[in-house]
Design a protein around this motif. Structure first.
Motif, mmCIF file in Angstrom:
data_model
loop_
_atom_site.group_PDB
_atom_site.id
_atom_site.type_symbol
_atom_site.label_atom_id
_atom_site.label_comp_id
_atom_site.label_asym_id
_atom_site.label_seq_id
_atom_site.Cartn_x
_atom_site.Cartn_y
_atom_site.Cartn_z
ATOM 1 N N LEU A 1 0.770 -1.166 0.026
ATOM 2 C CA LEU A 1 0.145 -0.179 -0.010
ATOM 3 C C LEU A 1 0.822 1.238 -0.029
ATOM 4 C CD1 LEU A 1 -2.810 1.439 0.348
ATOM 5 C CD2 LEU A 1 -2.481 1.287 2.724
ATOM 6 N N LYS A 2 0.592 2.156 -0.936
ATOM 7 C CA LYS A 2 0.957 3.697 -0.908
ATOM 8 C C LYS A 2 -0.124 4.521 -1.171
ATOM 9 C CE LYS A 2 5.430 2.763 -3.054
ATOM 10 N NZ LYS A 2 6.551 2.793 -4.326
ATOM 11 N N ALA A 3 -0.391 5.290 -0.171
ATOM 12 C CA ALA A 3 -1.726 6.040 -0.179
ATOM 13 C C ALA A 3 -1.357 7.405 0.324
ATOM 14 C CB ALA A 3 -2.772 5.197 0.541
ATOM 15 N N ILE A 4 -2.301 8.208 0.065
ATOM 16 C CA ILE A 4 -2.361 9.824 0.545
ATOM 17 C C ILE A 4 -3.823 9.899 0.890
ATOM 18 C CG2 ILE A 4 -1.980 11.976 0.056
ATOM 19 C CD1 ILE A 4 0.022 11.348 -2.160
ATOM 20 N N ILE A 5 -3.936 10.432 2.134
ATOM 21 C CA ILE A 5 -5.183 10.945 2.604
ATOM 22 C C ILE A 5 -5.044 12.357 2.907
ATOM 23 C CG2 ILE A 5 -7.193 10.652 4.273
ATOM 24 C CD1 ILE A 5 -6.102 7.725 4.777
ATOM 25 N N ALA A 6 -5.881 13.169 2.082
ATOM 26 C CA ALA A 6 -6.012 14.451 2.371
ATOM 27 C C ALA A 6 -7.362 15.013 3.206
ATOM 28 C CB ALA A 6 -5.866 15.437 1.139
ATOM 29 N N PRO B 1 -23.953 18.317 5.482
ATOM 30 C CA PRO B 1 -23.152 18.508 6.617
ATOM 31 C C PRO B 1 -21.965 17.567 6.614
ATOM 32 C CG PRO B 1 -25.061 16.800 7.017
ATOM 33 C CD PRO B 1 -25.151 17.233 5.740
ATOM 34 N N LEU B 2 -21.070 17.950 5.666
ATOM 35 C CA LEU B 2 -19.924 17.282 5.687
ATOM 36 C C LEU B 2 -18.690 18.112 5.162
ATOM 37 C CD1 LEU B 2 -21.282 14.216 3.275
ATOM 38 C CD2 LEU B 2 -20.523 14.187 5.857
ATOM 39 N N GLY B 3 -17.684 17.872 5.490
ATOM 40 C CA GLY B 3 -16.433 18.536 4.939
ATOM 41 C C GLY B 3 -15.838 17.815 3.746
ATOM 42 N N GLY B 4 -14.664 18.173 3.434
ATOM 43 C CA GLY B 4 -14.074 17.748 2.250
ATOM 44 C C GLY B 4 -12.639 17.087 2.523
ATOM 45 N N GLY B 5 -12.808 15.907 1.973
ATOM 46 C CA GLY B 5 -11.244 14.992 2.044
ATOM 47 C C GLY B 5 -11.552 14.118 0.623
ATOM 48 N N LYS B 6 -10.207 13.386 0.491
ATOM 49 C CA LYS B 6 -9.979 12.534 -0.591
ATOM 50 C C LYS B 6 -8.820 11.580 -0.341
ATOM 51 C CE LYS B 6 -11.826 11.862 -4.736
ATOM 52 N NZ LYS B 6 -13.380 12.097 -5.051
ATOM 53 N N ALA B 7 -8.819 10.346 -0.846
ATOM 54 C CA ALA B 7 -7.639 9.753 -0.486
ATOM 55 C C ALA B 7 -7.252 9.022 -1.945
ATOM 56 C CB ALA B 7 -7.972 8.373 0.331
ATOM 57 N N VAL B 8 -5.768 8.795 -2.204
ATOM 58 C CA VAL B 8 -5.538 8.222 -3.630
ATOM 59 C C VAL B 8 -4.520 7.057 -3.183
ATOM 60 C CG1 VAL B 8 -3.976 8.639 -5.420
ATOM 61 C CG2 VAL B 8 -5.540 10.416 -4.569
ATOM 62 N N ILE B 9 -4.842 5.849 -3.476
ATOM 63 C CA ILE B 9 -4.129 4.988 -3.450
ATOM 64 C C ILE B 9 -3.141 4.760 -4.944
ATOM 65 C CG2 ILE B 9 -3.784 2.274 -3.465
ATOM 66 C CD1 ILE B 9 -6.291 2.062 -1.821
ATOM 67 N N ILE B 10 -1.863 4.722 -4.734
ATOM 68 C CA ILE B 10 -1.023 5.018 -5.761
ATOM 69 C C ILE B 10 -0.782 3.458 -6.214
ATOM 70 C CG2 ILE B 10 1.194 5.529 -6.741
ATOM 71 C CD1 ILE B 10 1.140 7.828 -4.629
ATOM 72 N N ALA B 11 -1.275 3.062 -7.403
ATOM 73 C CA ALA B 11 -1.228 1.765 -8.029
ATOM 74 C C ALA B 11 0.181 1.452 -8.905
ATOM 75 C CB ALA B 11 -2.518 1.359 -8.963
ATOM 76 N N ASP B 12 0.620 0.217 -8.941
ATOM 77 C CA ASP B 12 1.797 -0.089 -9.790
ATOM 78 C C ASP B 12 1.346 -0.064 -11.282
ATOM 79 O OD1 ASP B 12 0.487 -2.516 -10.143
ATOM 80 O OD2 ASP B 12 1.838 -3.615 -8.573
ATOM 81 N N GLU B 13 2.323 -0.427 -12.003
ATOM 82 C CA GLU B 13 2.056 -0.402 -13.455
ATOM 83 C C GLU B 13 0.782 -1.626 -13.811
ATOM 84 O OE1 GLU B 13 5.400 -0.726 -15.752
ATOM 85 O OE2 GLU B 13 6.313 1.242 -15.015
ATOM 86 N N PRO C 1 -7.113 -7.735 -1.446
ATOM 87 C CA PRO C 1 -7.641 -7.762 -0.117
ATOM 88 C C PRO C 1 -6.983 -7.017 1.050
ATOM 89 C CG PRO C 1 -8.422 -9.729 -1.129
ATOM 90 C CD PRO C 1 -7.411 -9.030 -1.957
ATOM 91 N N GLU C 2 -5.769 -7.422 1.000
ATOM 92 C CA GLU C 2 -4.768 -7.079 2.260
ATOM 93 C C GLU C 2 -4.351 -5.756 1.982
ATOM 94 O OE1 GLU C 2 -4.795 -11.227 1.550
ATOM 95 O OE2 GLU C 2 -4.132 -9.716 0.104
ATOM 96 N N MET C 3 -4.109 -5.181 0.724
ATOM 97 C CA MET C 3 -4.078 -3.859 0.552
ATOM 98 C C MET C 3 -5.111 -3.121 1.053
ATOM 99 S SD MET C 3 -3.357 -1.690 -2.936
ATOM 100 C CE MET C 3 -1.915 -2.656 -3.555
ATOM 101 N N LEU C 4 -6.450 -3.496 0.446
ATOM 102 C CA LEU C 4 -7.612 -2.738 0.960
ATOM 103 C C LEU C 4 -7.776 -2.556 2.488
ATOM 104 C CD1 LEU C 4 -10.105 -3.909 -1.801
ATOM 105 C CD2 LEU C 4 -8.836 -1.718 -1.575
ATOM 106 N N HIS C 5 -7.462 -3.647 2.979
ATOM 107 C CA HIS C 5 -7.425 -3.790 4.423
ATOM 108 C C HIS C 5 -6.724 -2.752 5.321
ATOM 109 C CE1 HIS C 5 -9.089 -8.220 4.037
ATOM 110 N NE2 HIS C 5 -9.890 -7.420 3.740
ATOM 111 N N CYS C 6 -5.504 -2.667 4.617
ATOM 112 C CA CYS C 6 -4.323 -1.891 5.250
ATOM 113 C C CYS C 6 -4.855 -0.467 4.983
ATOM 114 C CB CYS C 6 -3.185 -1.789 4.638
ATOM 115 S SG CYS C 6 -1.958 -3.316 4.980
ATOM 116 N N PHE C 7 -5.552 -0.146 3.734
ATOM 117 C CA PHE C 7 -5.963 1.217 3.584
ATOM 118 C C PHE C 7 -7.165 1.460 4.668
ATOM 119 C CE2 PHE C 7 -9.435 4.016 1.557
ATOM 120 C CZ PHE C 7 -8.650 5.133 1.604
ATOM 121 N N GLY C 8 -8.010 0.342 4.781
ATOM 122 C CA GLY C 8 -9.029 0.732 5.887
ATOM 123 C C GLY C 8 -8.662 0.833 7.190
ATOM 124 N N ARG C 9 -7.653 0.329 7.685
ATOM 125 C CA ARG C 9 -6.840 0.780 9.079
ATOM 126 C C ARG C 9 -6.494 2.193 8.976
ATOM 127 N NH1 ARG C 9 -5.556 -4.864 8.327
ATOM 128 N NH2 ARG C 9 -3.429 -4.445 7.743
#
Length: 349
Positions: A26-31, A76-88, A94-102
């Motif tokens: 997992l390589k991700a950015i949460i803003a 009644p929501l603010g603003g955010g976004k996440a990006v998972i940086i995929a390989d080529e 599922p393990e990657m998604l679980h890591c992101f969920g944590r």
């Protein structure tokens, strides 16, 4: 713009998280841009970037766009976004998604995730195994939920019709030529709605097979991705990725209306004025494409049913009309008018 970290698109973001887990890939950015109106809500994008710095740019710009989108939709929501940086190879496990969920769970509800480009309802189910702060889950009984794409498409189509009414004086798209950039979920919904009302479609996508499939389903014509932005039509509807309207492409446009579902369509702020100076009516992207987050919000907060979602989406044309009316009165371009409205709503105006 406040850029203390040297990131061009940093706009006083409240939180910026870089997530890396070598074991699960997992390589991700949460803003998190703003929580002024509520938890920062916005989807997770799964995308391969030639330069990972482009992923940061996407996260920063998209999270700010979500602050504006949610505020302008009256949510009644603010603003955010996440990006998972995929390989080529776009490897997703599922393990990657679980890591992101944590990682999402670690933020204790400051950020609520959902689908975006490259993510599905099935992916949300995997993420939900690690955190409750997720929406876009399967519909259960009469509840609201599921893929937000069709709701985005409906809002875009209704907003497109409002733009046609204002710019061309027509209450229907029957007989009009719509140049559609993209053949994904949102573009498909827009195309189906437009074709059902009698519009003529020119469709372009980087995946030629997807474009042909959509054209076959709607009686449209496939054109190249190079041709679509310069084609003569009544409406250009950008429904792919962002930053496609810049000084060069705007100069080449041969349409009176730009109304589409892509996020961050303007490459830079000045491009809103460039469209305005050319007399092209622009529907600010985060206003017209709010249907998906309206559905997500209703699902997550459990404050209504499908009929309320529909009613809220049907309010999108009214918000666009308010923007265009102020633009006409003030002389400012619609994108700048919308930005100013949204900034006031999130306490930054």
């Amino acid at each position: 713009m406040n850029t203390p970290w040297g990131f061009e698109d940093f706009d006083a973001h409240e939180d910026l998280h870089f997530v890396w887990n070598e074991e699960c890939g997992l390589k991700a950015i949460i803003a998190v841009h703003s929580t002024h109106l509520g938890p920062a809500a916005g989807g997770c994008r799964f995308w391969h970037y030639a330069d990972p710095a482009q992923g940061l740019t996407d996260a920063l710009r998209l999270s700010r766009g979500m602050s504006y989108k949610n505020a302008m939709a009256g949510l009644p929501l603010g603003g955010g976004k996440a990006v998972i940086i995929a390989d080529e190879n776009r490897t997703k496990t599922p393990e990657m998604l679980h890591c992101f969920g944590r990682a999402v769970d670690h933020l204790c509800g400051r950020y609520v995730t959902a689908e975006d480009v490259g993510m599905s309802v099935a992916d949300m189910i995997e993420i939900r195994r690690q955190t409750p702060f997720v929406a876009g889950l399967p519909v259960e009984g009469g509840d609201v939920g599921g893929d937000p794409g069709p709701h985005t498409s409906l809002g875009v189509f209704l907003g497109l019709k409002a733009a046609v009414r204002r710019a061309l004086g027509k209450d229907s798209v029957n007989g009009l030529h719509i140049a559609l950039q993209g053949a994904g979920s949102v573009a498909t919904g827009v195309a189906v709605h437009a074709a059902a009302e009698g519009a003529r479609l020119s469709i372009a996508d980087v995946d030629a097979a997807k474009a042909q499939k959509l054209a076959d389903a709607t009686g449209g014509k496939v054109v190249s991705t190079e041709e679509i932005l310069g084609i003569e039509a009544d409406v250009l509807s950008p429904c792919a990725l962002g930053a496609i309207l810049d000084e060069q492409t705007i100069a080449a446009l041969r349409v009176p209306v730009v109304a589409g579902g892509a996020n961050n369509q303007l490459a830079e702020k000045e491009d809103g004025q460039r469209l305005h100076e050319r007399g092209i009516l622009y529907a600010p992207d985060y206003v017209i494409n709010a249907g998906g987050i309206i559905n997500v919000c209703t699902e997550y907060l459990r404050d209504g049913d499908a009929s309320l979602v529909r009613k809220r989406i049907e309010g999108i044309p009214d918000r666009l009309e308010q923007i265009w009316a102020e633009s006409a009165q003030s002389g400012r371009d619609p994108a700048s008018v919308a930005d100013a409205m949204a900034q006031r709503l999130i306490g930054r105006g």
